[in-house]
Design a protein around this motif. Structure first.
Motif, short mmCIF file in Angstrom:
data_model
loop_
_atom_site.label_atom_id
_atom_site.label_comp_id
_atom_site.label_asym_id
_atom_site.label_seq_id
_atom_site.Cartn_x
_atom_site.Cartn_y
_atom_site.Cartn_z
N PHE A 1 25.70 45.51 21.76
CA PHE A 1 27.13 45.50 22.04
C PHE A 1 27.65 44.07 22.00
CE2 PHE A 1 25.22 48.96 24.47
CZ PHE A 1 26.04 50.04 24.18
N THR A 2 28.93 43.94 21.72
CA THR A 2 29.68 42.71 21.97
C THR A 2 30.72 43.10 23.01
OG1 THR A 2 29.36 41.95 19.71
CG2 THR A 2 31.16 40.94 20.96
N VAL A 3 30.70 42.41 24.16
CA VAL A 3 31.56 42.80 25.26
C VAL A 3 32.38 41.61 25.73
CG1 VAL A 3 30.01 44.64 25.97
CG2 VAL A 3 29.79 42.40 27.03
N ASP A 4 33.46 41.90 26.43
CA ASP A 4 34.36 40.85 26.89
C ASP A 4 33.84 40.19 28.16
OD1 ASP A 4 34.97 42.58 28.99
OD2 ASP A 4 36.91 43.15 28.17
N ALA A 5 34.66 39.32 28.72
CA ALA A 5 34.27 38.54 29.89
C ALA A 5 34.14 39.37 31.16
CB ALA A 5 35.25 37.39 30.10
N SER A 6 34.45 40.67 31.11
CA SER A 6 34.27 41.53 32.27
C SER A 6 32.80 41.95 32.44
CB SER A 6 35.15 42.77 32.17
OG SER A 6 34.68 43.63 31.14
N PHE A 7 31.93 41.49 31.58
CA PHE A 7 30.52 41.89 31.61
C PHE A 7 29.85 41.72 32.98
CE2 PHE A 7 26.03 40.53 30.85
CZ PHE A 7 25.50 41.78 30.55
N PRO A 8 30.00 40.59 33.68
CA PRO A 8 29.34 40.48 35.00
C PRO A 8 29.77 41.57 35.98
CG PRO A 8 29.96 38.31 34.22
CD PRO A 8 30.60 39.32 33.28
N ARG B 1 25.93 34.66 26.80
CA ARG B 1 27.35 34.32 26.94
C ARG B 1 27.74 33.35 25.83
NH1 ARG B 1 29.57 30.15 30.77
NH2 ARG B 1 31.82 30.40 30.58
N HIS B 2 28.88 33.63 25.23
CA HIS B 2 29.42 32.77 24.17
C HIS B 2 30.80 32.29 24.60
CE1 HIS B 2 26.32 34.17 21.30
NE2 HIS B 2 26.46 35.32 21.95
N THR B 3 31.03 31.00 24.50
CA THR B 3 32.33 30.46 24.91
C THR B 3 33.15 29.99 23.72
OG1 THR B 3 31.31 28.31 25.31
CG2 THR B 3 31.53 29.80 27.20
N GLY B 4 32.67 30.20 22.53
CA GLY B 4 33.45 29.88 21.34
C GLY B 4 34.23 31.09 20.89
N PRO B 5 35.17 30.91 20.00
CA PRO B 5 36.01 32.04 19.58
C PRO B 5 35.24 33.04 18.73
CG PRO B 5 36.52 30.09 18.29
CD PRO B 5 35.54 29.66 19.35
N LEU B 6 35.67 34.29 18.85
CA LEU B 6 35.18 35.37 18.01
C LEU B 6 36.38 35.99 17.33
CD1 LEU B 6 32.99 37.42 17.07
CD2 LEU B 6 33.58 38.76 19.10
N HIS B 7 36.33 36.05 16.03
CA HIS B 7 37.42 36.67 15.26
C HIS B 7 36.81 37.74 14.37
CE1 HIS B 7 39.62 32.52 15.42
NE2 HIS B 7 39.49 33.07 16.60
N ALA B 8 37.42 38.91 14.37
CA ALA B 8 37.03 39.98 13.46
C ALA B 8 38.27 40.41 12.69
CB ALA B 8 36.44 41.15 14.23
N THR B 9 38.11 40.62 11.43
CA THR B 9 39.24 40.96 10.58
C THR B 9 39.81 42.34 10.90
OG1 THR B 9 38.25 39.64 8.83
CG2 THR B 9 39.99 41.18 8.18
N VAL C 1 27.79 52.07 29.20
CA VAL C 1 29.13 52.13 28.61
C VAL C 1 30.15 52.52 29.69
CG1 VAL C 1 30.59 53.36 26.94
CG2 VAL C 1 28.31 52.55 26.27
N GLY C 2 29.81 53.50 30.51
CA GLY C 2 30.69 53.94 31.58
C GLY C 2 30.97 52.87 32.62
N SER C 3 30.10 51.89 32.71
CA SER C 3 30.29 50.80 33.68
C SER C 3 31.46 49.88 33.31
CB SER C 3 29.00 49.98 33.79
OG SER C 3 27.97 50.77 34.31
N PHE C 4 31.94 49.99 32.11
CA PHE C 4 33.09 49.21 31.68
C PHE C 4 34.41 49.92 31.99
CE2 PHE C 4 29.74 47.05 29.57
CZ PHE C 4 30.16 45.73 29.54
N ASP C 5 34.33 51.16 32.48
CA ASP C 5 35.52 51.92 32.86
C ASP C 5 35.82 51.63 34.32
OD1 ASP C 5 37.53 53.69 33.42
OD2 ASP C 5 36.43 55.47 32.78
N VAL C 6 36.80 50.79 34.58
CA VAL C 6 37.09 50.37 35.96
C VAL C 6 37.82 51.46 36.74
CG1 VAL C 6 37.06 47.92 35.46
CG2 VAL C 6 39.19 49.18 35.25
N THR C 7 38.19 52.57 36.11
CA THR C 7 38.88 53.64 36.83
C THR C 7 37.89 54.59 37.49
OG1 THR C 7 39.01 55.04 34.86
CG2 THR C 7 40.85 53.54 35.30
N VAL C 8 36.60 54.47 37.19
CA VAL C 8 35.59 55.38 37.73
C VAL C 8 35.33 55.05 39.19
CG1 VAL C 8 33.19 56.11 37.58
CG2 VAL C 8 34.52 55.77 35.51
#
Length: 159
Positions: A10-17, A93-101, A152-159
């Motif tokens: 996966f590539t995930v955002d900064a909410s990973f922790p 953790r990556h702190t540089g930019p990620l761009h996808a077309t 995957v479900g752990s990224f759903d903050v409404t659970v």
């Protein structure tokens, strides 16, 4: 020990922790005597993702207890007689930019999100690359599939 297991990446955002803390809670429901990286977890609410080394990489291992730790040493990432097995999350953790077309393959129950996001570009300033290593391929093994679903479900903050 030979390397075994199946990697789901996966590539995930900064909410990973925060998502990892929820993932630990979900795993604790499955395994009340959960060991993370070989150590017992007193309160999962207090658990924090280990601070990464200088290269921003880390690993968290999951097992049901001392017996599974011993099984792991002997068999690697494999299913035991109960149909369960140890697994791990490797992260960087990556702190540089990620761009996808183009973003494609959106999976959500909200058709408005699919319409708004499918085909757009992606720009992220901070992100994590993550490999979830399960005992077997989640496409064919119910236990490994449940672990991936919990992650995957752990990224759903409404659970």
């Amino acid at each position: 020990m030979d390397l075994t297991g199946h990697s789901t990446d996966f590539t995930v955002d900064a909410s990973f922790p925060d998502a990892m803390r929820r993932f630990v809670s979900r795993t604790r429901r499955r395994w009340p005597q959960l060991l993370l990286s070989g150590e017992p977890v007193a309160q999962e609410e207090d658990w924090r993702l280990p601070e990464p080394d200088d290269d921003y990489s880390g690993i968290v291992t999951f097992s049901s207890g001392p017996e599974m730790e011993d099984f792991w040493e002997e068999n690697g990432y494999a299913l035991d007689d109960s149909g369960q097995g140890p697994y791990a999350v490797f992260y960087r953790r990556h702190t540089g930019p990620l761009h996808a077309t183009t973003v494609s393959g959106i999976r959500t129950d909200d058709p408005d999100v699919v319409q708004a996001v499918e085909g757009t570009g992606l720009l992220m300033a901070e992100f994590y690359t993550v490999s979830l290593l399960t005992p077997e391929d989640p496409a064919t093994d119910p236990f490994s599939a449940a672990v991936v679903d919990d992650f995957v479900g752990s990224f759903d903050v409404t659970v």
